[in-house]
Motif scaffolding. Structure first.
Motif, PDB file in Angstrom:
ATOM      1  N   THR A   9       0.860  -1.180   0.000  1.00 45.65           N
ATOM      2  CA  THR A   9       0.000   0.000   0.000  1.00 45.65           C
ATOM      3  C   THR A   9       0.895   1.228   0.000  1.00 45.65           C
ATOM      4  OG1 THR A   9      -1.689  -1.170   1.261  1.00 45.65           O
ATOM      5  CG2 THR A   9      -1.831   1.240   1.222  1.00 45.65           C
ATOM      6  N   VAL A  10       0.701   2.109  -0.975  1.00 47.66           N
ATOM      7  CA  VAL A  10       1.474   3.342  -1.061  1.00 47.66           C
ATOM      8  C   VAL A  10       0.902   4.323  -0.047  1.00 47.66           C
ATOM      9  CG1 VAL A  10       2.259   5.204  -2.571  1.00 47.66           C
ATOM     10  CG2 VAL A  10       1.889   2.899  -3.506  1.00 47.66           C
ATOM     11  N   GLU A  15       1.096   8.368  -5.870  1.00 50.75           N
ATOM     12  CA  GLU A  15       0.354   7.107  -5.888  1.00 50.75           C
ATOM     13  C   GLU A  15      -0.305   6.810  -4.531  1.00 50.75           C
ATOM     14  OE1 GLU A  15       0.095   5.177  -8.676  1.00 50.75           O
ATOM     15  OE2 GLU A  15       1.325   6.564  -9.814  1.00 50.75           O
ATOM     16  N   ASP A  16      -0.361   7.784  -3.634  1.00 51.84           N
ATOM     17  CA  ASP A  16      -0.879   7.592  -2.273  1.00 51.84           C
ATOM     18  C   ASP A  16      -2.222   6.856  -2.289  1.00 51.84           C
ATOM     19  OD1 ASP A  16      -1.195   7.739   0.468  1.00 51.84           O
ATOM     20  OD2 ASP A  16      -1.816   9.830   0.474  1.00 51.84           O
ATOM     21  N   PRO A  40       6.577   6.267 -11.394  1.00 49.38           N
ATOM     22  CA  PRO A  40       7.133   7.194 -12.390  1.00 49.38           C
ATOM     23  C   PRO A  40       7.303   8.625 -11.895  1.00 49.38           C
ATOM     24  CG  PRO A  40       4.816   6.820 -12.826  1.00 49.38           C
ATOM     25  CD  PRO A  40       5.201   5.892 -11.705  1.00 49.38           C
ATOM     26  N   HIS A  41       6.649   8.992 -10.791  1.00 43.55           N
ATOM     27  CA  HIS A  41       6.620  10.392 -10.376  1.00 43.55           C
ATOM     28  C   HIS A  41       7.599  10.745  -9.263  1.00 43.55           C
ATOM     29  CE1 HIS A  41       3.125  10.700 -12.907  1.00 43.55           C
ATOM     30  NE2 HIS A  41       2.565   9.698 -12.258  1.00 43.55           N
ATOM     31  N   ASP A  42       8.454   9.830  -8.840  1.00 40.80           N
ATOM     32  CA  ASP A  42       9.386  10.122  -7.751  1.00 40.80           C
ATOM     33  C   ASP A  42      10.822   9.949  -8.232  1.00 40.80           C
ATOM     34  OD1 ASP A  42      10.972  10.331  -5.516  1.00 40.80           O
ATOM     35  OD2 ASP A  42       9.618   9.213  -4.233  1.00 40.80           O
ATOM     36  N   LEU A 101       5.779   2.989   1.942  1.00 38.85           N
ATOM     37  CA  LEU A 101       4.952   1.843   1.577  1.00 38.85           C
ATOM     38  C   LEU A 101       4.706   0.976   2.817  1.00 38.85           C
ATOM     39  CD1 LEU A 101       7.194   0.756  -1.431  1.00 38.85           C
ATOM     40  CD2 LEU A 101       5.091   2.074  -1.598  1.00 38.85           C
ATOM     41  N   ARG A 102       3.567   0.319   2.840  1.00 33.50           N
ATOM     42  CA  ARG A 102       3.293  -0.674   3.880  1.00 33.50           C
ATOM     43  C   ARG A 102       3.154  -2.027   3.199  1.00 33.50           C
ATOM     44  NH1 ARG A 102      -0.607   1.524   6.709  1.00 33.50           N
ATOM     45  NH2 ARG A 102      -2.206   0.854   5.261  1.00 33.50           N
TER      46      ARG A 102
END
Length: 118
Positions: A9-10, A15-16, A40-42, A101-102
């Motif tokens: 899980t983000v 992507e949260d 792609p965004h980090d 992330l979890r």
């Protein structure tokens, strides 16, 4: 006993809230479009940043990098930087770049992902 599979899980970034179901192993996490879990965004996440594998009912994470140097910003498990293949468990918190992330372990009779892979 039901087969186990993992989810990620983000918990931050673009992507949260997104949940990735880990169905085939190894799972590569990174910025490259061909990675299993793609961020792609980090720009703090390396192209091929980390890899999750499983054996039996156990899951492992390892930092990836060029020639064993690891990813640029490291891979963290519960606030500790990892340098080798490390066991991960239900509820563990991972950090790649600035993405939190979890990791969760789920049981589902419909999945057999870990039992037939590395």
């Amino acid at each position: 006993m039901r087969p186990k599979f993992g989810t990620i899980t983000v918990m931050s970034g673009a992507e949260d809230g997104r949940i990735f179901e880990l169905q085939r192993f190894p799972v590569v996490l990174g910025r490259h479009p061909e990675d299993s879990v793609f961020f792609p965004h980090d720009p703090g996440v390396s192209r091929h940043h980390a890899q999750i594998t499983c054996k039996g009912d156990s899951f492992f994470i390892e930092d990836l990098g060029v020639k064993g140097r690891g990813s640029t910003n490291g891979t963290y498990l519960n606030d500790q930087r990892i340098d080798t293949r490390t066991s991960i468990s239900h509820g563990d918190i991972l950090l790649l770049g600035t993405v939190w992330l979890r990791f969760n372990v789920e049981e589902n009779i419909a999945h057999d992902s870990c039992n037939n892979n590395q």
